[in-house]
Write a protein that holds these residues in place. Sequence first.
Motif, PDB file in Angstrom:
ATOM      1  N   SER A  24       0.838  -1.194   0.000  1.00 43.45           N
ATOM      2  CA  SER A  24       0.000   0.000   0.000  1.00 43.45           C
ATOM      3  C   SER A  24       0.872   1.242   0.000  1.00 43.45           C
ATOM      4  CB  SER A  24      -0.902  -0.003   1.229  1.00 43.45           C
ATOM      5  OG  SER A  24      -0.119  -0.049   2.404  1.00 43.45           O
ATOM      6  N   GLY A  25       0.320   2.346  -0.453  1.00 41.31           N
ATOM      7  CA  GLY A  25       1.047   3.601  -0.392  1.00 41.31           C
ATOM      8  C   GLY A  25       1.840   3.892  -1.643  1.00 41.31           C
ATOM      9  N   PRO A  26       1.892   5.136  -2.055  1.00 47.09           N
ATOM     10  CA  PRO A  26       2.574   5.520  -3.299  1.00 47.09           C
ATOM     11  C   PRO A  26       4.089   5.391  -3.232  1.00 47.09           C
ATOM     12  CG  PRO A  26       1.837   7.462  -2.121  1.00 47.09           C
ATOM     13  CD  PRO A  26       1.258   6.280  -1.401  1.00 47.09           C
ATOM     14  N   ALA A  27       4.658   5.357  -2.022  1.00 44.92           N
ATOM     15  CA  ALA A  27       6.109   5.312  -1.901  1.00 44.92           C
ATOM     16  C   ALA A  27       6.705   4.032  -2.464  1.00 44.92           C
ATOM     17  CB  ALA A  27       6.523   5.475  -0.450  1.00 44.92           C
ATOM     18  N   PHE A  28       5.911   2.972  -2.490  1.00 42.25           N
ATOM     19  CA  PHE A  28       6.421   1.678  -2.979  1.00 42.25           C
ATOM     20  C   PHE A  28       6.998   1.794  -4.372  1.00 42.25           C
ATOM     21  CE2 PHE A  28       6.764  -2.822  -2.855  1.00 42.25           C
ATOM     22  CZ  PHE A  28       6.358  -3.337  -4.069  1.00 42.25           C
ATOM     23  N   SER A  29       6.411   2.652  -5.171  1.00 40.88           N
ATOM     24  CA  SER A  29       6.881   2.799  -6.554  1.00 40.88           C
ATOM     25  C   SER A  29       8.255   3.463  -6.641  1.00 40.88           C
ATOM     26  CB  SER A  29       5.866   3.597  -7.369  1.00 40.88           C
ATOM     27  OG  SER A  29       5.777   4.921  -6.872  1.00 40.88           O
ATOM     28  N   THR A  30       8.748   3.986  -5.543  1.00 42.95           N
ATOM     29  CA  THR A  30      10.065   4.634  -5.532  1.00 42.95           C
ATOM     30  C   THR A  30      11.140   3.769  -4.890  1.00 42.95           C
ATOM     31  OG1 THR A  30       9.840   5.720  -3.377  1.00 42.95           O
ATOM     32  CG2 THR A  30       8.878   6.853  -5.278  1.00 42.95           C
ATOM     33  N   TRP A  31      10.792   2.556  -4.498  1.00 38.51           N
ATOM     34  CA  TRP A  31      11.715   1.679  -3.781  1.00 38.51           C
ATOM     35  C   TRP A  31      12.316   0.590  -4.665  1.00 38.51           C
ATOM     36  CZ3 TRP A  31       8.040   0.326   0.873  1.00 38.51           C
ATOM     37  CH2 TRP A  31       7.800   1.497   1.603  1.00 38.51           C
ATOM     38  N   ILE A  32      13.521   0.153  -4.310  1.00 34.84           N
ATOM     39  CA  ILE A  32      14.062  -1.080  -4.862  1.00 34.84           C
ATOM     40  C   ILE A  32      13.320  -2.241  -4.201  1.00 34.84           C
ATOM     41  CG2 ILE A  32      16.105  -2.534  -5.079  1.00 34.84           C
ATOM     42  CD1 ILE A  32      17.798   0.022  -4.710  1.00 34.84           C
ATOM     43  N   VAL A  33      12.950  -3.227  -4.995  1.00 35.35           N
ATOM     44  CA  VAL A  33      12.236  -4.395  -4.472  1.00 35.35           C
ATOM     45  C   VAL A  33      12.970  -5.660  -4.890  1.00 35.35           C
ATOM     46  CG1 VAL A  33      10.065  -5.686  -4.467  1.00 35.35           C
ATOM     47  CG2 VAL A  33      10.021  -3.187  -4.533  1.00 35.35           C
ATOM     48  N   GLY A  34      13.028  -6.593  -3.985  1.00 36.31           N
ATOM     49  CA  GLY A  34      13.721  -7.837  -4.284  1.00 36.31           C
ATOM     50  C   GLY A  34      12.919  -9.063  -3.874  1.00 36.31           C
ATOM     51  N   TRP A  35      13.325 -10.185  -4.428  1.00 30.53           N
ATOM     52  CA  TRP A  35      12.788 -11.485  -4.043  1.00 30.53           C
ATOM     53  C   TRP A  35      13.907 -12.334  -3.463  1.00 30.53           C
ATOM     54  CZ3 TRP A  35       7.785 -12.843  -3.836  1.00 30.53           C
ATOM     55  CH2 TRP A  35       6.864 -12.097  -4.575  1.00 30.53           C
ATOM     56  N   PHE A  36      13.597 -13.025  -2.392  1.00 33.55           N
ATOM     57  CA  PHE A  36      14.526 -13.929  -1.731  1.00 33.55           C
ATOM     58  C   PHE A  36      13.804 -15.270  -1.548  1.00 33.55           C
ATOM     59  CE2 PHE A  36      17.892 -11.005  -0.269  1.00 33.55           C
ATOM     60  CZ  PHE A  36      17.289  -9.801  -0.593  1.00 33.55           C
ATOM     61  N   ARG A  37      14.580 -16.290  -1.245  1.00 31.16           N
ATOM     62  CA  ARG A  37      13.944 -17.585  -0.952  1.00 31.16           C
ATOM     63  C   ARG A  37      14.730 -18.321   0.122  1.00 31.16           C
ATOM     64  NH1 ARG A  37      15.208 -20.689  -6.729  1.00 31.16           N
ATOM     65  NH2 ARG A  37      17.461 -21.016  -6.388  1.00 31.16           N
ATOM     66  N   GLN A  38      14.020 -19.181   0.809  1.00 35.23           N
ATOM     67  CA  GLN A  38      14.657 -19.982   1.843  1.00 35.23           C
ATOM     68  C   GLN A  38      14.031 -21.364   1.854  1.00 35.23           C
ATOM     69  OE1 GLN A  38      14.485 -18.340   5.834  1.00 35.23           O
ATOM     70  NE2 GLN A  38      16.346 -19.444   6.411  1.00 35.23           N
ATOM     71  N   SER A  39      14.872 -22.362   1.751  1.00 38.38           N
ATOM     72  CA  SER A  39      14.407 -23.749   1.839  1.00 38.38           C
ATOM     73  C   SER A  39      14.891 -24.333   3.155  1.00 38.38           C
ATOM     74  CB  SER A  39      14.910 -24.547   0.629  1.00 38.38           C
ATOM     75  OG  SER A  39      16.292 -24.413   0.468  1.00 38.38           O
ATOM     76  N   PRO A  40      14.266 -25.406   3.620  1.00 39.15           N
ATOM     77  CA  PRO A  40      14.609 -25.977   4.931  1.00 39.15           C
ATOM     78  C   PRO A  40      16.094 -26.305   5.058  1.00 39.15           C
ATOM     79  CG  PRO A  40      12.585 -26.949   4.129  1.00 39.15           C
ATOM     80  CD  PRO A  40      13.132 -26.121   2.998  1.00 39.15           C
ATOM     81  N   GLY A  41      16.668 -25.866   6.148  1.00 41.35           N
ATOM     82  CA  GLY A  41      18.067 -26.161   6.414  1.00 41.35           C
ATOM     83  C   GLY A  41      19.058 -25.281   5.687  1.00 41.35           C
ATOM     84  N   LYS A  42      18.541 -24.327   4.912  1.00 43.40           N
ATOM     85  CA  LYS A  42      19.427 -23.442   4.152  1.00 43.40           C
ATOM     86  C   LYS A  42      19.194 -21.990   4.552  1.00 43.40           C
ATOM     87  CE  LYS A  42      19.877 -26.354   0.042  1.00 43.40           C
ATOM     88  NZ  LYS A  42      19.774 -26.390  -1.437  1.00 43.40           N
ATOM     89  N   GLU A  43      20.185 -21.186   4.277  1.00 42.32           N
ATOM     90  CA  GLU A  43      20.043 -19.766   4.560  1.00 42.32           C
ATOM     91  C   GLU A  43      19.214 -19.099   3.459  1.00 42.32           C
ATOM     92  OE1 GLU A  43      23.999 -18.948   7.245  1.00 42.32           O
ATOM     93  OE2 GLU A  43      23.574 -17.680   5.512  1.00 42.32           O
ATOM     94  N   ARG A  44      18.610 -17.997   3.852  1.00 41.04           N
ATOM     95  CA  ARG A  44      17.851 -17.229   2.863  1.00 41.04           C
ATOM     96  C   ARG A  44      18.812 -16.720   1.798  1.00 41.04           C
ATOM     97  NH1 ARG A  44      13.699 -12.842   5.146  1.00 41.04           N
ATOM     98  NH2 ARG A  44      13.111 -14.763   6.226  1.00 41.04           N
ATOM     99  N   GLU A  45      18.400 -16.819   0.531  1.00 41.72           N
ATOM    100  CA  GLU A  45      19.260 -16.355  -0.546  1.00 41.72           C
ATOM    101  C   GLU A  45      18.524 -15.376  -1.444  1.00 41.72           C
ATOM    102  OE1 GLU A  45      20.654 -19.416  -3.193  1.00 41.72           O
ATOM    103  OE2 GLU A  45      18.631 -20.164  -3.634  1.00 41.72           O
TER     104      GLU A  45
END
Length: 122
Positions: A24-45
Amino acid sequence: VQLQASGGGLVQAGGSLRLSCAASGPAFSTWIVGWFRQSPGKEREFVASISWSGTHINYLESVKGRFTISRNNAKNTVYLQMNSLKPEDTAVYYCAADATPYSSRDPRWNFWGQGTQVTVSS
């Protein structure tokens, strides 16, 4: 600010899913956005990121050519199109944002969504 990730599910190897990250909010359009993932027993990447303008995009090497990150700032949404999915892509996927307007530096991920499960069966 809340980031809402959605679109996960169960898919066979070779299939596709599209994840969405909405805020929500108009500021989101000014931000860098990323995707990460984490599987069991592993660190988030890190998986992928996109600048506020959409002109700077980065990918984890193992997803290049299969995943595409994009954004629709009018809808305050960032997408992760995932094609040719592999069992090793199975993980909880999170979206994150650097809440610094129009930033061009390395992102600092200070907002996180709740995660969406992606399961790829062989």
